[in-house]
Each structure stands twice: as C-alpha cells, then as structure tokens.
Design a protein around this motif. Structure first.
Motif, mmCIF file in Angstrom:
data_model
loop_
_atom_site.group_PDB
_atom_site.id
_atom_site.type_symbol
_atom_site.label_atom_id
_atom_site.label_comp_id
_atom_site.label_asym_id
_atom_site.label_seq_id
_atom_site.Cartn_x
_atom_site.Cartn_y
_atom_site.Cartn_z
ATOM 1 N N SER A 1 0.760 -0.713 0.397
ATOM 2 C CA SER A 1 0.068 0.016 -0.142
ATOM 3 C C SER A 1 0.424 1.369 0.297
ATOM 4 C CB SER A 1 -1.320 0.124 1.552
ATOM 5 O OG SER A 1 -0.161 -0.382 2.536
ATOM 6 N N GLU A 2 0.108 2.263 -0.150
ATOM 7 C CA GLU A 2 1.293 3.645 -0.234
ATOM 8 C C GLU A 2 1.927 4.074 1.158
ATOM 9 O OE1 GLU A 2 1.574 5.757 -2.719
ATOM 10 O OE2 GLU A 2 1.233 4.226 -4.440
ATOM 11 N N GLU A 3 0.545 3.844 1.771
ATOM 12 C CA GLU A 3 1.353 3.874 3.518
ATOM 13 C C GLU A 3 2.402 3.085 3.608
ATOM 14 O OE1 GLU A 3 -0.383 3.410 7.973
ATOM 15 O OE2 GLU A 3 -2.168 3.606 6.587
ATOM 16 N N LEU A 4 2.380 2.006 3.679
ATOM 17 C CA LEU A 4 3.205 1.177 4.092
ATOM 18 C C LEU A 4 4.768 1.475 2.662
ATOM 19 C CD1 LEU A 4 2.304 -2.787 4.356
ATOM 20 C CD2 LEU A 4 3.027 -0.810 6.108
ATOM 21 N N ARG A 5 4.791 1.955 1.346
ATOM 22 C CA ARG A 5 5.702 2.111 0.940
ATOM 23 C C ARG A 5 6.200 3.905 1.851
ATOM 24 N NH1 ARG A 5 2.859 0.259 -3.599
ATOM 25 N NH2 ARG A 5 2.138 2.141 -3.571
ATOM 26 N N ALA A 6 5.462 4.600 2.026
ATOM 27 C CA ALA A 6 6.128 5.632 2.656
ATOM 28 C C ALA A 6 6.581 5.251 3.925
ATOM 29 C CB ALA A 6 5.223 6.593 2.958
ATOM 30 N N ASP A 7 6.175 4.393 4.471
ATOM 31 C CA ASP A 7 7.298 4.019 6.648
ATOM 32 C C ASP A 7 8.527 3.287 5.933
ATOM 33 O OD1 ASP A 7 7.546 2.206 8.181
ATOM 34 O OD2 ASP A 7 6.056 2.431 8.803
ATOM 35 N N ARG A 8 9.138 3.979 6.469
ATOM 36 C CA ARG A 8 10.686 4.281 6.602
ATOM 37 C C ARG A 8 11.259 2.925 6.714
ATOM 38 N NH1 ARG A 8 15.800 4.918 9.035
ATOM 39 N NH2 ARG A 8 17.427 5.261 8.269
ATOM 40 N N GLU A 9 11.132 2.440 8.072
ATOM 41 C CA GLU A 9 11.053 1.041 8.601
ATOM 42 C C GLU A 9 11.001 0.435 7.605
ATOM 43 O OE1 GLU A 9 13.242 0.619 11.262
ATOM 44 O OE2 GLU A 9 12.876 2.789 11.835
ATOM 45 N N VAL A 10 9.839 -0.122 7.064
ATOM 46 C CA VAL A 10 9.377 -0.542 5.885
ATOM 47 C C VAL A 10 10.698 -0.705 4.722
ATOM 48 C CG1 VAL A 10 7.689 -1.523 4.538
ATOM 49 C CG2 VAL A 10 7.441 -1.170 6.566
ATOM 50 N N VAL A 11 10.290 0.990 4.465
ATOM 51 C CA VAL A 11 11.841 0.610 3.506
ATOM 52 C C VAL A 11 13.000 0.183 3.852
ATOM 53 C CG1 VAL A 11 12.816 2.242 1.849
ATOM 54 C CG2 VAL A 11 10.412 1.762 2.090
ATOM 55 N N LEU A 12 13.472 0.071 4.881
ATOM 56 C CA LEU A 12 14.919 -0.185 5.245
ATOM 57 C C LEU A 12 15.068 -2.217 5.069
ATOM 58 C CD1 LEU A 12 17.562 0.633 7.084
ATOM 59 C CD2 LEU A 12 16.250 0.620 8.865
ATOM 60 N N VAL A 13 13.859 -2.323 5.852
ATOM 61 C CA VAL A 13 14.088 -3.795 5.855
ATOM 62 C C VAL A 13 13.753 -4.470 4.707
ATOM 63 C CG1 VAL A 13 12.629 -5.609 6.572
ATOM 64 C CG2 VAL A 13 12.721 -3.893 8.231
ATOM 65 N N ALA A 14 12.983 -3.909 3.401
ATOM 66 C CA ALA A 14 12.700 -4.493 2.407
ATOM 67 C C ALA A 14 14.007 -3.616 1.445
ATOM 68 C CB ALA A 14 11.870 -3.393 1.340
ATOM 69 N N ALA A 15 14.782 -3.166 2.142
ATOM 70 C CA ALA A 15 16.075 -2.774 1.316
ATOM 71 C C ALA A 15 17.417 -3.812 1.461
ATOM 72 C CB ALA A 15 16.610 -1.103 1.159
ATOM 73 N N LYS A 16 17.188 -4.238 2.441
ATOM 74 C CA LYS A 16 18.014 -5.436 3.045
ATOM 75 C C LYS A 16 17.107 -7.071 2.294
ATOM 76 C CE LYS A 16 18.548 -3.637 7.962
ATOM 77 N NZ LYS A 16 18.288 -4.063 9.020
ATOM 78 N N CYS A 17 16.375 -7.068 2.120
ATOM 79 C CA CYS A 17 15.650 -8.405 1.146
ATOM 80 C C CYS A 17 15.657 -8.668 -0.351
ATOM 81 C CB CYS A 17 14.822 -8.643 1.359
ATOM 82 S SG CYS A 17 14.494 -8.962 3.077
ATOM 83 N N VAL B 1 20.042 3.025 1.387
ATOM 84 C CA VAL B 1 21.331 2.909 0.408
ATOM 85 C C VAL B 1 22.374 2.558 0.689
ATOM 86 C CG1 VAL B 1 22.242 4.018 -1.624
ATOM 87 C CG2 VAL B 1 19.875 4.839 -1.104
ATOM 88 N N LEU B 2 22.633 2.697 1.673
ATOM 89 C CA LEU B 2 23.876 1.529 2.908
ATOM 90 C C LEU B 2 23.904 0.690 2.571
ATOM 91 C CD1 LEU B 2 26.588 1.629 3.313
ATOM 92 C CD2 LEU B 2 25.816 1.803 5.286
ATOM 93 N N GLU B 3 22.239 -0.232 3.010
ATOM 94 C CA GLU B 3 21.488 -1.319 3.422
ATOM 95 C C GLU B 3 21.300 -2.286 1.980
ATOM 96 O OE1 GLU B 3 21.650 -3.491 5.648
ATOM 97 O OE2 GLU B 3 22.656 -2.369 7.307
ATOM 98 N N ALA B 4 21.114 -1.513 1.281
ATOM 99 C CA ALA B 4 21.058 -1.924 -0.452
ATOM 100 C C ALA B 4 22.376 -2.095 -1.021
ATOM 101 C CB ALA B 4 19.932 -0.910 -1.340
ATOM 102 N N ALA B 5 23.266 -1.502 -0.809
ATOM 103 C CA ALA B 5 24.457 -1.511 -1.579
ATOM 104 C C ALA B 5 25.013 -3.118 -1.022
ATOM 105 C CB ALA B 5 25.112 -0.545 -1.084
ATOM 106 N N LYS B 6 24.701 -3.219 -0.090
ATOM 107 C CA LYS B 6 25.508 -3.989 0.252
ATOM 108 C C LYS B 6 25.040 -6.092 0.143
ATOM 109 C CE LYS B 6 26.744 -2.891 5.144
ATOM 110 N NZ LYS B 6 26.236 -2.374 6.788
ATOM 111 N N HIS B 7 23.987 -5.531 -0.990
ATOM 112 C CA HIS B 7 23.337 -6.804 -1.578
ATOM 113 C C HIS B 7 23.619 -6.963 -3.058
ATOM 114 C CE1 HIS B 7 21.882 -7.772 2.693
ATOM 115 N NE2 HIS B 7 21.602 -6.677 2.603
ATOM 116 N N PHE B 8 22.694 -5.224 -3.513
ATOM 117 C CA PHE B 8 23.059 -5.112 -4.943
ATOM 118 C C PHE B 8 23.976 -3.594 -5.547
ATOM 119 C CE2 PHE B 8 20.125 -3.644 -8.407
ATOM 120 C CZ PHE B 8 20.449 -4.326 -9.304
#
Length: 354
Positions: free
Chosen positions: A1-17, A36-43
């Motif tokens: 949902s738009e609400e979840l996509r705007a939730d920083r904690e959700v995005v942070l967890v998603a960036a790791k996966c 971005v750093l979390e995402a960069a560690k995986h991609f």
C-alpha cells in the motif's frame, strides 16, 4: 500500500531483502544513506538509482563495489584512484583492476590482490609489473580462475624464460597451450605440464604425444588427455590404459578389443564412472558382477542401464541398486513391470522418493 511504501522502517527492511527496492521508492528514501547503504550491501547497482550526493559517498561506493565490482566502470576519477575502493573491488573480481587509475594498476598490493582472484588480471597491470617476476608468478599460480591465461600477459622476456615457463606449467598444465612451439617441443616442459594435468598432452609437439613416459604421466594425471587419433600405438598397452581409466574411466574407449575384455581393466574403469561399461566387451557387459558394480559406481550408475541386456531389468538386486542413483539424478529406473509390482520393491522406491 501507499502507506507502507512511505514507512521508513518498512523500506529499510525491504532494502535488505529486495535489491529493487530503491527503484520503487521515493526520492526521499533514495537520498537516505542508511537505506541506500543496506541496499548496496546486497546489490551494487543501487549506485544507479540512489541520489547524486550518495553516489559520491565513499561508504556507499565501497559497499557497492564490494558487492558488484562492475559498477567501478561508472565511478568518477577520484574513486578510481582510491586504493581502498579499488582494492575492495579486485578482491571480489580481479578483472576490476582495469577500472583503477594508472597509479593503482601499478600498485603491487592492488595488483597482487587482483591476481589472487583472477590470474588473467595481469592484462591490466602496468608494463613494469607485467615484467616483474614475482607479479607474473603470482598470475600463473593464482588460486583464482583463468590462471593459465595469465601467462599471455607476462612480458615477452618472461614468456621466453624456461624457468618461468616450467613454474607456470607445473602449477597448471593447461598453460602449455600458451607457451609457443619451442616449449611445446621441450620434453621437460611437456612432462611437467602433463604431470600437472594429463589433458595438456593435446598441446604437446606430435613427437612428444607418442613418447611413452610422457603418455604414462598424462594417463596418471588425467586419462582424458589421451585421444584415439594420437594414441592408437597405446591401445594395447595395458599399463598405460590401466592408469588412464583410473583417472578417466571412459578412456576405456581407447583400448583394443583384447583389453576391453580385460576384467581388471574394465572394473577399474567402471569404478571411476559407470559410463565406461559402454566400452566393455559384450561378455563383460553381460556379466552380473560387472553390472552391479556399474550400478554402485559413484558416478551416474543408472546410466549403465542403457548399455545392458534386458535380463537385468528383471534382476531385483540390480534394479534396487540402480534405483538409488536414478532417484538421486531424477532419471528413469530400468526395471521390468514384474519387478516393479513386487510390494517390497514398491516400498523401497517409495522410501527413495520420500
């Protein structure tokens, strides 16, 4: 949902996966260093989707090149000249050395790290290091991939040095393909190469390909180095063929009709791979003990069924033995309907499937 996509904690967890998280989020999160750093560690490719400021952030760049060294191609000159960044990249993939600055391509520590991962990375080192014996030896004795190709990028003087050539082929016999006609006709060099890997025999001078001592050394190392065209002279040489089938069972196809009927020789071949039963004499292919040995072989025992008479499809012991391998490799179990309908056979098959 738009609400979840705007939730920083959700995005942070998603960036790791999910490496594509940044492509699906807002500019705000693409400029958030932690995300971005979390995402960069995986991609590492996140460098192409994060904010302009973070593309210039050393921590983010370092994480990205460690994950995906190819992103070095798009780095600015300052990062290409940053030893920490290039060193991290070449440790993951030696070929990333080509993205480093001229200064770093002449840095011994950086180049040695690259060669440890990829012998052929010597191509991107400076000419001075390509002529450096220690560096060139590191290239041709690299534990990484494409070690033998590293020989091509050593300086001409080193490639003409017999001691250097010997060290290279001793580590990886396949280097013999690159050493030139002079050394391919050098008996000592060829013997060292085939002792390392029998398949190097393919690149030896024709006169040395029929040298019995060299052929025997090749057979002991890897029987796959022997070929039908070259080794007709050895098709009746029991000692050579025995050594060859112990390292490459299908070398049995080189044997004379007499040796294909040699029980010990065929057994040694089948122990290495059941595929070798294809080349055994008709009598041995019809021998129950030999067939059971093929079914128990450590490599693809079920394959043997294609080269056996129908009677073994009604042999319960053979069927159950072959089944273990067939289920492991998800292949057809050779068995008659009569055997398959026996209750204990069904139970055995069921236990393999389970």
């Amino acid at each position: 949902s738009e609400e979840l996509r705007a939730d920083r904690e959700v995005v942070l967890v998603a960036a790791k996966c999910n490496p594509y998280t940044l492509q699906q989020t807002t500019d705000e999160f693409r400029a958030d260093k932690e995300i971005v750093l979390e995402a960069a560690k995986h991609f590492g490719g996140v460098l192409g989707t994060c904010s302009e400021d973070l593309r210039k952030d050393k921590d983010v760049v370092l994480a990205a090149v460690t994950t995906d060294p190819s992103v070095c191609e798009d780095l600015c000159e300052a990062f290409r000249d940053d030893k920490g960044i290039i060193l991290a990249a070449v440790k993951s993939y030696g070929g990333a050395l080509k993205y480093g600055s001229a200064r770093l391509r002449g840095d011994r520590e950086v180049v040695l790290a690259a060669l440890h991962a990829l012998g052929s990375a010597l191509e991107f080192a400076t000419p001075a290091l390509q002529a450096d014996r220690e560096i060139a030896i590191a290239a041709v004795t690299s534990p990484g991939v494409l070690t033998c190709d590293g020989f091509n990028y050593a300086s001409p003087a080193l490639r003409a040095d017999r001691d250097f050539v010997l060290e290279a082929v001793t580590f990886d016999g396949h280097t013999l393909r690159h050493v030139g006609a002079k050394f391919q006709a050098d008996r000592g060099v060829v013997l060292a190469a085939v002792t390392s890997d029998g398949r190097a025999l393919h690149w030896a001078h024709p006169d040395l390909q029929v040298d019995r001592e060299i052929v025997l050394a090749a057979a002991r190392s890897h029987g796959g180095g022997l070929s039908k065209d070259i080794h007709q002279a050895f098709s009746s040489d029991r000692e050579v063929l025995l050594e060859a089938v112990r390292t490459y069972g299908c070398s049995l196809h080189l044997a004379s009709e007499e040796l294909r009927a040699d029980r010990e020789l065929v057994m040694e071949a089948i122990k290495e791979t059941s595929f070798a039963i294809e080349y055994a004499s008709d009598d041995l292919r019809d021998d129950r003990d030999m067939v059971l040995l093929a079914a128990k072989s450590r490599r693809a025992g079920c394959y043997a069924s294609e080269h056996l008479s129908y009677k073994f499809q009604t042999d319960e012991e053979y069927v159950l033995t072959a089944a273990r391998c067939c289920f492991q490799h998800n292949t057809f179990v050779p068995a008659s309907k009569e055997v398959l309908e026996r209750e204990h056979v069904k139970a055995a098959f069921a236990s393999h499937i389970a």
